[in-house]
Write a protein that holds these residues in place. Structure first.
Motif, PDB file in Angstrom:
ATOM      1  N   GLY A  63     -40.578  20.948 -13.819  1.00 32.65           N
ATOM      2  CA  GLY A  63     -40.021  20.365 -12.611  1.00 32.65           C
ATOM      3  C   GLY A  63     -39.638  21.417 -11.584  1.00 32.65           C
ATOM      4  O   GLY A  63     -39.909  21.252 -10.380  1.00 32.65           O
ATOM      5  N   GLY A  64     -39.012  22.496 -12.029  1.00 33.93           N
ATOM      6  CA  GLY A  64     -38.606  23.548 -11.101  1.00 33.93           C
ATOM      7  C   GLY A  64     -39.779  24.232 -10.437  1.00 33.93           C
ATOM      8  O   GLY A  64     -39.773  24.481  -9.220  1.00 33.93           O
ATOM      9  N   LEU A  65     -40.817  24.541 -11.212  1.00 33.17           N
ATOM     10  CA  LEU A  65     -41.993  25.187 -10.627  1.00 33.17           C
ATOM     11  C   LEU A  65     -42.740  24.241  -9.694  1.00 33.17           C
ATOM     12  O   LEU A  65     -43.243  24.660  -8.643  1.00 33.17           O
ATOM     13  CB  LEU A  65     -42.924  25.681 -11.743  1.00 33.17           C
ATOM     14  N   ALA A  66     -42.819  22.952 -10.074  1.00 33.20           N
ATOM     15  CA  ALA A  66     -43.470  21.987  -9.193  1.00 33.20           C
ATOM     16  C   ALA A  66     -42.705  21.850  -7.880  1.00 33.20           C
ATOM     17  O   ALA A  66     -43.302  21.775  -6.796  1.00 33.20           O
ATOM     18  CB  ALA A  66     -43.593  20.636  -9.892  1.00 33.20           C
ATOM     19  N   ALA A  67     -41.376  21.831  -7.960  1.00 29.21           N
ATOM     20  CA  ALA A  67     -40.567  21.754  -6.743  1.00 29.21           C
ATOM     21  C   ALA A  67     -40.766  22.995  -5.888  1.00 29.21           C
ATOM     22  O   ALA A  67     -40.895  22.900  -4.652  1.00 29.21           O
ATOM     23  CB  ALA A  67     -39.095  21.582  -7.107  1.00 29.21           C
ATOM     24  N   ALA A  68     -40.787  24.149  -6.526  1.00 35.49           N
ATOM     25  CA  ALA A  68     -40.990  25.387  -5.764  1.00 35.49           C
ATOM     26  C   ALA A  68     -42.342  25.367  -5.063  1.00 35.49           C
ATOM     27  O   ALA A  68     -42.455  25.744  -3.889  1.00 35.49           O
ATOM     28  CB  ALA A  68     -40.886  26.587  -6.698  1.00 35.49           C
ATOM     29  N   ALA A  69     -43.387  24.918  -5.771  1.00 37.30           N
ATOM     30  CA  ALA A  69     -44.718  24.867  -5.168  1.00 37.30           C
ATOM     31  C   ALA A  69     -44.760  23.874  -4.008  1.00 37.30           C
ATOM     32  O   ALA A  69     -45.349  24.148  -2.958  1.00 37.30           O
ATOM     33  CB  ALA A  69     -45.755  24.508  -6.229  1.00 37.30           C
ATOM     34  N   ALA A  70     -44.136  22.712  -4.199  1.00 40.32           N
ATOM     35  CA  ALA A  70     -44.154  21.693  -3.149  1.00 40.32           C
ATOM     36  C   ALA A  70     -43.363  22.149  -1.931  1.00 40.32           C
ATOM     37  O   ALA A  70     -43.780  21.932  -0.780  1.00 40.32           O
ATOM     38  CB  ALA A  70     -43.589  20.385  -3.698  1.00 40.32           C
ATOM     39  N   LEU A  71     -42.213  22.783  -2.150  1.00 44.08           N
ATOM     40  CA  LEU A  71     -41.418  23.276  -1.024  1.00 44.08           C
ATOM     41  C   LEU A  71     -42.132  24.418  -0.306  1.00 44.08           C
ATOM     42  O   LEU A  71     -42.123  24.491   0.937  1.00 44.08           O
ATOM     43  CB  LEU A  71     -40.041  23.727  -1.523  1.00 44.08           C
TER      44      LEU A  71
ATOM     45  N   LEU B 140     -52.024  18.145 -22.556  1.00 46.14           N
ATOM     46  CA  LEU B 140     -52.347  19.560 -22.443  1.00 46.14           C
ATOM     47  C   LEU B 140     -51.168  20.405 -22.901  1.00 46.14           C
ATOM     48  O   LEU B 140     -50.030  19.934 -22.916  1.00 46.14           O
ATOM     49  CB  LEU B 140     -52.706  19.925 -21.002  1.00 46.14           C
ATOM     50  N   PRO B 141     -51.416  21.655 -23.293  1.00 52.01           N
ATOM     51  CA  PRO B 141     -50.302  22.536 -23.638  1.00 52.01           C
ATOM     52  C   PRO B 141     -49.376  22.745 -22.441  1.00 52.01           C
ATOM     53  O   PRO B 141     -49.845  22.884 -21.305  1.00 52.01           O
ATOM     54  CB  PRO B 141     -50.996  23.852 -24.037  1.00 52.01           C
ATOM     55  N   ARG B 142     -48.085  22.758 -22.681  1.00 49.53           N
ATOM     56  CA  ARG B 142     -47.140  22.986 -21.588  1.00 49.53           C
ATOM     57  C   ARG B 142     -47.399  24.322 -20.895  1.00 49.53           C
ATOM     58  O   ARG B 142     -47.228  24.439 -19.680  1.00 49.53           O
ATOM     59  CB  ARG B 142     -45.702  22.932 -22.114  1.00 49.53           C
ATOM     60  N   THR B 143     -47.794  25.323 -21.674  1.00 54.51           N
ATOM     61  CA  THR B 143     -48.038  26.634 -21.080  1.00 54.51           C
ATOM     62  C   THR B 143     -49.149  26.572 -20.039  1.00 54.51           C
ATOM     63  O   THR B 143     -49.109  27.299 -19.037  1.00 54.51           O
ATOM     64  CB  THR B 143     -48.403  27.662 -22.152  1.00 54.51           C
ATOM     65  N   THR B 144     -50.137  25.723 -20.252  1.00 52.86           N
ATOM     66  CA  THR B 144     -51.239  25.601 -19.288  1.00 52.86           C
ATOM     67  C   THR B 144     -50.720  25.125 -17.943  1.00 52.86           C
ATOM     68  O   THR B 144     -51.069  25.676 -16.890  1.00 52.86           O
ATOM     69  CB  THR B 144     -52.306  24.631 -19.824  1.00 52.86           C
ATOM     70  N   LEU B 145     -49.883  24.086 -17.956  1.00 52.47           N
ATOM     71  CA  LEU B 145     -49.361  23.558 -16.695  1.00 52.47           C
ATOM     72  C   LEU B 145     -48.381  24.536 -16.055  1.00 52.47           C
ATOM     73  O   LEU B 145     -48.403  24.726 -14.832  1.00 52.47           O
ATOM     74  CB  LEU B 145     -48.694  22.209 -16.932  1.00 52.47           C
ATOM     75  N   VAL B 146     -47.534  25.158 -16.856  1.00 51.85           N
ATOM     76  CA  VAL B 146     -46.591  26.140 -16.316  1.00 51.85           C
ATOM     77  C   VAL B 146     -47.338  27.271 -15.621  1.00 51.85           C
ATOM     78  O   VAL B 146     -47.007  27.679 -14.498  1.00 51.85           O
ATOM     79  CB  VAL B 146     -45.673  26.675 -17.430  1.00 51.85           C
ATOM     80  N   ASP B 147     -48.376  27.785 -16.275  1.00 55.01           N
ATOM     81  CA  ASP B 147     -49.141  28.880 -15.685  1.00 55.01           C
ATOM     82  C   ASP B 147     -49.817  28.448 -14.385  1.00 55.01           C
ATOM     83  O   ASP B 147     -49.861  29.214 -13.412  1.00 55.01           O
ATOM     84  CB  ASP B 147     -50.197  29.382 -16.673  1.00 55.01           C
ATOM     85  N   ARG B 148     -50.341  27.203 -14.369  1.00 51.75           N
ATOM     86  CA  ARG B 148     -51.046  26.751 -13.174  1.00 51.75           C
ATOM     87  C   ARG B 148     -50.077  26.537 -12.013  1.00 51.75           C
ATOM     88  O   ARG B 148     -50.389  26.844 -10.856  1.00 51.75           O
ATOM     89  CB  ARG B 148     -51.809  25.458 -13.494  1.00 51.75           C
ATOM     90  N   LEU B 149     -48.896  26.002 -12.297  1.00 51.96           N
ATOM     91  CA  LEU B 149     -47.896  25.813 -11.243  1.00 51.96           C
ATOM     92  C   LEU B 149     -47.391  27.158 -10.724  1.00 51.96           C
ATOM     93  O   LEU B 149     -47.229  27.347  -9.515  1.00 51.96           O
ATOM     94  CB  LEU B 149     -46.735  24.978 -11.774  1.00 51.96           C
ATOM     95  N   ALA B 150     -47.145  28.094 -11.634  1.00 50.04           N
ATOM     96  CA  ALA B 150     -46.660  29.409 -11.210  1.00 50.04           C
ATOM     97  C   ALA B 150     -47.681  30.108 -10.323  1.00 50.04           C
ATOM     98  O   ALA B 150     -47.316  30.851  -9.402  1.00 50.04           O
ATOM     99  CB  ALA B 150     -46.339  30.262 -12.431  1.00 50.04           C
ATOM    100  N   ALA B 151     -48.962  29.852 -10.573  1.00 49.27           N
ATOM    101  CA  ALA B 151     -50.012  30.492  -9.780  1.00 49.27           C
ATOM    102  C   ALA B 151     -50.042  29.984  -8.344  1.00 49.27           C
ATOM    103  O   ALA B 151     -50.660  30.617  -7.475  1.00 49.27           O
ATOM    104  CB  ALA B 151     -51.372  30.266 -10.444  1.00 49.27           C
ATOM    105  N   LEU B 152     -49.390  28.858  -8.066  1.00 46.22           N
ATOM    106  CA  LEU B 152     -49.334  28.329  -6.699  1.00 46.22           C
ATOM    107  C   LEU B 152     -48.299  29.044  -5.841  1.00 46.22           C
ATOM    108  O   LEU B 152     -48.244  28.817  -4.625  1.00 46.22           O
ATOM    109  CB  LEU B 152     -49.012  26.831  -6.733  1.00 46.22           C
ATOM    110  N   LEU B 153     -47.479  29.888  -6.466  1.00 48.10           N
ATOM    111  CA  LEU B 153     -46.378  30.526  -5.752  1.00 48.10           C
ATOM    112  C   LEU B 153     -46.719  31.971  -5.383  1.00 48.10           C
ATOM    113  O   LEU B 153     -47.452  32.650  -6.105  1.00 48.10           O
ATOM    114  CB  LEU B 153     -45.129  30.511  -6.633  1.00 48.10           C
ATOM    115  N   PRO B 154     -46.187  32.467  -4.271  1.00 49.25           N
ATOM    116  CA  PRO B 154     -46.411  33.867  -3.913  1.00 49.25           C
ATOM    117  C   PRO B 154     -45.840  34.799  -4.981  1.00 49.25           C
ATOM    118  O   PRO B 154     -44.849  34.466  -5.651  1.00 49.25           O
ATOM    119  CB  PRO B 154     -45.653  34.017  -2.589  1.00 49.25           C
TER     120      PRO B 154
END
Length: 391
Positions: free
Chosen positions: A15-23, A104-118
């Motif tokens: 949730g936090g990474l998704a919010a960061a990416a969306a913001l 999917l593995p949680r790590t997969t989604l976490v890594d993909r969301l983190a990649a959306l951030l600078p």
């Protein structure tokens, strides 16, 4: 309040990474503060329903995640002896709700969301505490690793035992024990062939689900007093509780090593919060509406929260008005389902199984109605990238 500015997200879960990416996508300058030394998601795997996948469309990664769907045929609900209580149809579910269910593995989604951030957005090893939620005339303040940071928006995404929530609503009782514990594993199981299923016993359930990468996600839950742990190891505990259940449960248990097993007591917010914000600070995910995992919607709703929060931006009253009724209704539904599938009375289990079997004979559409109003959610604004099945 400013429409954009600096945003601080406390917690780097999904949730936090998704919010960061969306913001970030909306023009906010975002910093994510995570207390753990690395991005290590709690839990083995995550199921994403069409509602969350549409939220991920907003972030531009929905189609990529849909490509990880492994469930193409039938699955269903079984008894410990192996009898099918109901059968589910992946195509019928996708047609009804506009997309597949992706595990999917949680790590997969976490890594993909983190990649959306600078680069540098996420600061790990940085415990943070809300010092002041702020108001219309002053920014919020966050203490982090000896520094005090100011922001036009703070997002509490710090989980079921949220310290941000406790600061915003000190009179709220917080999370309570839901009455059951869970075990989760994500492992290879050589030679195992099976239809995905969840199995309901007396006061305990088991689920076995294939992933696109060839591994198996399996989980168990049982009604036990809070705080218990196995006297030897958790694999042995699983063998005691599920070792005589139907195929492929014994094969999965045989493939487990004790260190593969994650065990967590389940806690939820039995009393809804009065709001999901105060001042310039908002809550999302488990910090706002922790619920039992019986509908598989915890992570899904956190991703929804993220894109809705970014949509409303500094108008946090609108965010609360948008999210509180929906998430409260789904949380209550999850509690009702937990009472049903974790029933311990022999008589109640017999009636439950009879009713589920009878309803399943009406066809998959009848049982799928239970997810109407949940999986068919759509975000308040569209992404620039539409997947082929989305109108």
């Amino acid at each position: 309040m400013a429409e954009t500015g600096r945003a601080i997200v406390i917690g780097a879960g999904i949730g936090g990474l998704a919010a960061a990416a969306a913001l970030h996508q909306k023009g906010w300058a975002v910093t994510v503060l995570e207390r753990t030394p690395a991005l290590r998601p709690v839990g083995a795997a995550l199921s994403l329903a069409p509602n969350a996948l549409r939220a991920l469309d907003v972030l531009g990664i929905g189609d990529e995640i849909r490509g990880l769907a492994a469930w193409q045929g039938d699955g269903g609900l079984r008894t410990p002896g192996g009898r099918w209580l109901s059968r589910s149809d992946a195509e019928a579910a996708a047609a009804r709700f506009g997309g597949p269910l992706v595990l999917l593995p949680r790590t997969t989604l976490v890594d993909r969301l983190a990649a959306l951030l600078p680069p540098g957005t996420v600061r790990t090893g940085t415990p943070a505490a809300l010092a002041d939620p702020g108001d219309r005339d002053r920014p919020a303040r966050v203490g982090a690793d000896g520094d005090e940071l100011e922001a036009e928006l703070v997002v509490g995404a710090d989980g079921v035992n949220s310290r941000v929530r406790a600061t915003l609503f000190p009179a709220h009782p917080g999370a309570v024990y839901a009455g059951f514990t869970t075990w989760r594993v994500l492992i290879p199981v050589p030679g195992a062939e099976f239809a995905p299923h969840e199995t309901w016993g007396r006061g305990r359930i088991w689920g076995t689900q294939p992933l696109a990468d060839g591994r198996v996600y399996a989980y168990g839950a049982a009604m036990v007093p809070a705080g218990q742990r196995a006297p030897d190891d958790e694999k042995a505990e699983l063998l005691r509780r599920y070792g005589d259940w139907h195929h492929p449960v014994p094969a999965v248990l045989a493939a487990i090593r004790p260190e593969d097993v994650l065990r967590h007591d389940v806690h939820h917010l039995a009393r809804p919060l009065p709001a999901y914000h105060a001042g310039r600070t908002a809550l999302l995910g488990d910090a706002a509406h922790a619920m039992p995992p019986t509908l598989g919607q915890g992570g899904n709703l956190a991703i929804e929260d993220a894109v809705v929060l970014a949509h409303h931006g500094a108008d946090l009253a609108a965010y609360t008005a948008d999210r509180l009724p929906r998430t409260t209704a789904i949380a209550r539904r999850a509690v009702r389902v937990a009472r049903l599938n974790m029933a311990g009375s022999r008589a109640v289990v017999a009636v439950r199984n009879t009713v589920v079997t009878a309803l399943s004979q009406a066809g998959p559409a009848f049982l799928l109605r239970g997810f109407d109003g949940v999986a068919d959610w759509r975000p308040p604004y569209a992404s620039g990238r539409q997947h082929a099945g989305k109108p």
